[in-house]
Scaffold this motif. Structure first.
Motif, mmCIF file in Angstrom:
data_model
loop_
_atom_site.group_PDB
_atom_site.id
_atom_site.type_symbol
_atom_site.label_atom_id
_atom_site.label_comp_id
_atom_site.label_asym_id
_atom_site.label_seq_id
_atom_site.Cartn_x
_atom_site.Cartn_y
_atom_site.Cartn_z
ATOM 1 N N GLY A 172 0.877 -1.653 0.369
ATOM 2 C CA GLY A 172 0.302 -0.175 -0.046
ATOM 3 C C GLY A 172 0.644 1.296 0.204
ATOM 4 O O GLY A 172 0.842 1.954 -0.566
ATOM 5 N N ARG B 184 1.348 4.225 -3.367
ATOM 6 C CA ARG B 184 0.466 5.366 -2.773
ATOM 7 C C ARG B 184 1.724 6.787 -3.536
ATOM 8 O O ARG B 184 0.998 6.958 -4.149
ATOM 9 C CB ARG B 184 0.719 5.807 -1.112
ATOM 10 N N ASN C 267 -3.964 -3.920 -3.027
ATOM 11 C CA ASN C 267 -2.711 -3.030 -2.837
ATOM 12 C C ASN C 267 -1.854 -3.538 -4.101
ATOM 13 O O ASN C 267 -1.305 -2.829 -5.004
ATOM 14 C CB ASN C 267 -2.710 -3.056 -2.079
#
Length: 125
Positions: A84, A88, A115
């Motif tokens: 994750g 991001r 993810n």
């Protein structure tokens, strides 16, 4: 792209990144390895274990980065992070975690969470 498949406990998570790190260090080549894990607890635990195996304090050569928490410095060469967190960073313009990255190891790919799937698509692009 290299795919490594092996039995549980064979060292895919803990030994392979160290082999890469040791070889580049031996050859005096720059190296910065990001190794993804699917869960926060696994990320911190594996980083602690690898640092312990190397006889070094966590945050020196080996560190980790998870959401809102990290243990590394500018000279850290092996960073364990969550899928994750990588996703991001890929989706934002803040790709600082990738600065000077030489290797990206995507571990536990068989778990197939959202993810990891999106991260693979982003890395491919």
């Amino acid at each position: 792209v290299v795919i490594i498949s092996g039995e549980t406990g064979s060292g895919k998570t803990t030994q392979v990144p160290q082999f890469i790190l040791d070889e580049h260090t031996r050859l005096n080549q720059p190296v910065k390895i990001l190794c993804t894990q699917t869960r926060r607890l696994a990320t911190t635990s594996v980083a602690e274990r690898v640092a312990q195996e190397r006889g070094e304090p966590l945050g020196q050569t080996v560190g980790f980065q998870i959401r809102l928490e990290g243990c590394s410095n500018k000279s850290t060469n092996l960073i364990f992070t969550t899928s994750g967190c990588v996703l991001r960073c890929l989706m934002s313009n803040k790709n600082e975690i990738f600065r000077n990255t030489t290797h990206l190891i995507i571990d536990e790919i068989h778990e197939r969470d959202k993810n990891t799937d999106f991260m693979l698509i982003s890395v491919k692009e």
